[in-house]
Design a protein around this motif. Sequence first.
Motif, short mmCIF file in Angstrom:
data_model
loop_
_atom_site.label_atom_id
_atom_site.label_comp_id
_atom_site.label_asym_id
_atom_site.label_seq_id
_atom_site.Cartn_x
_atom_site.Cartn_y
_atom_site.Cartn_z
N UNK A 90 -11.82 9.17 28.14
CA UNK A 90 -13.02 9.40 27.33
C UNK A 90 -14.24 9.74 28.18
N UNK A 147 -14.69 14.36 30.82
CA UNK A 147 -15.29 15.59 30.34
C UNK A 147 -16.69 15.38 29.76
N UNK A 149 -19.32 4.28 24.35
CA UNK A 149 -18.53 4.47 23.14
C UNK A 149 -17.64 5.69 23.30
N UNK A 150 -16.39 5.56 22.85
CA UNK A 150 -15.41 6.62 23.05
C UNK A 150 -15.72 7.91 22.34
N UNK A 151 -16.53 7.86 21.27
CA UNK A 151 -16.85 9.10 20.54
C UNK A 151 -17.63 10.08 21.41
N UNK A 152 -18.25 9.60 22.47
CA UNK A 152 -18.96 10.50 23.38
C UNK A 152 -18.01 11.50 24.04
N UNK A 153 -16.73 11.13 24.08
CA UNK A 153 -15.75 12.08 24.64
C UNK A 153 -15.78 13.39 23.86
N UNK A 187 -20.48 14.55 23.73
CA UNK A 187 -21.08 14.93 25.01
C UNK A 187 -20.31 16.06 25.68
N UNK A 188 -19.02 16.10 25.43
CA UNK A 188 -18.24 17.20 25.97
C UNK A 188 -18.66 18.52 25.33
N UNK A 208 -13.04 19.86 23.00
CA UNK A 208 -13.85 19.01 23.87
C UNK A 208 -12.99 18.04 24.68
N UNK A 209 -11.79 17.74 24.21
CA UNK A 209 -10.96 16.76 24.89
C UNK A 209 -10.21 17.34 26.08
N UNK A 210 -9.77 18.60 25.97
CA UNK A 210 -8.95 19.15 27.06
C UNK A 210 -9.50 20.44 27.64
#
Lengths: 253, 369
Positions: A161, A164, B140-144, B147-148, B164-166
């Motif tokens: 998480x 990136x 917080x994990x939702x920033x993955x 913010x990406x 946004x994840x990969x």
Amino acid sequence: MFNFGNIIAEYSRYTGTGIFMVLFFVCLVVIAISDKNYSNRTVLLFGSLFTLILIFFPGMYYLYTRFVDVNTYWRMWWLVPMGIGLAYVGTNLIKDHRITGFLLAFFIFILGGRLVYTSNPFFGKAANPYKIDGTVMSLCDYLDEVEEDDIVVAVAPELLTIVRQYDPYLYMPYGREQLDINWGNNWGYSNKFYEVMCDDNVDFSKLREQCGAFDTKYLIINNLKTYINSPEEYGFKYHVTMGNYDIYSYEGY
Amino acid sequence: MNLLESFQSIVFFTLWLVFVPLFSGVLLVSVVEKKHKRPSSIYLAGWLLMISVFQLVGTFCVLTGMTLTDVSDYFSIIMFCFSIAGFLLVVFGMVNRTFYENYSFHNIKNISIANRLTWLFFMILLGWQVFMAYYFNTPNGDDAYYLSVANMADKLDELYIRSPYIGYLEGLHLRHALSQFPIFYAFLARGSHQHVAIIAHSVMPPVLVIVTYLIYYKVASALFDDDESKVPIFMVLISGVQIFGASSEYASEVFFLTRTWQGKSMIANIAIPASILLMLRISKRTQRSETGVKYYDNRWMGYCFLLGLCNLVGGFASSLGLLLLAMYEAIVILTISVRNKRLGVLIGGILANIPSAVYTLIYLFGGTR
């Protein structure tokens, strides 16, 4: 479709252990009985009552979970002006006895509420203005320096998480959606590379296979895990250790 | 970052987070008030306008495949026009000597000792929350995701076209791509030469905490329009609710102080309270006396316009924000319309939700592109 139990479960999920929502219902009664301000009653009392009716209406629950999202019905409770209602009634009650009123309110908050910062298990002093782990930043900066081409890196699951958020130039064979699968949400697939990286034992023979399948050059591995074979034997080159993480690159292409 | 770059960042933030909302708000508030405009109302109206304009410009650019550079250019031009017009209005007022008639400032000399102490108590609570928002980390994990997206917009000049994840290219997912707050962070990051993580985690939380309490201040002023001395008491109590409101991880209070920078928090703690504020004002301006004579003039329609902007702010935060606001406003506006016997309020509420309807249609029929 008309499972009222699910709606009550969502209510319980939202209100948790606190008493603020119960106090809010009491506030509505107080406003109904004693408040004379016409517009305040319109918005706070009648608006809230009809909103509560909507939230508890099984048809609304069905439509929301069917067409919007099955897991987020609790967000409907954000429409209930709990804080404003509590503060409004509280103000009218204590306006002539501020010190006593504030002390009473403080005890209610302490005994019936919970400090918001304790709700996050990772709450702590920020290490930097980014509020991103410095080790992760260093790992990303290192990869940006050593590699000129597009960087495809498989990272340790606990870093999924974070990476990136800091560096958009890193491609990954799997991402945070893998964590969602483990939480029970079905995003459609489980990534084999992620499963291998989750293993407590680091097996470079399996990692070699996955690097080839996903065209991945770099690995960021938690070096607290047990390495069951030698990375060099399977074509991996060691680069650097930062914190608890080792960076390897697969040179067998 | 050297001293000059730090100075540039401060100037940029001061411009976009203080002066642009302040001066652009002057124009907007004139829609609802000709005289005695308060700086707090002007500033909040300016935020509504600024975020709404960004939402519209950003959505247009996302749907037409443009870049963050395009968003920044169009948005800057529009907001500078509004700000300059507002600035000229203020200067015109000073030249014409109507400044103090048009604008109203709080007279702190007339505040009682009890109220001053209560305000001081609130300021201490507010200052503590602002400090906590800056100094401490609540990851917080939702920033993955968010913010990406912001990072890719800033560094790659791409809007919602990659996972946004990969990081790989994918189709436009309208559920998320219609809300522009990550792109707004990217805009601030690019202009200030700061990383989006610094914008989201260190700059915006204190700002959003202050804006939220400004909204609550205006709500209190509306609720207690007959007795201003109650306002500081309300502010202290609502601070207490926010600080101790973590009854569960889903409570809006938890989102407010530990996930301040995320869109979900903006819905619960900015858009919905702002909607309540505007509907309170609409109700008060259309209320009838016992003899059936209306109290106020037709400026309540200006609040309906602001409500429309508020709905765009909800959409800016999250596509779910549009739906939640539409449902809530349908209930409350209908209640106001019936109780105040004003059909026009209902029509105004419907018109205010036209942006929500348009976004919903885009979401339903836009699919994945």
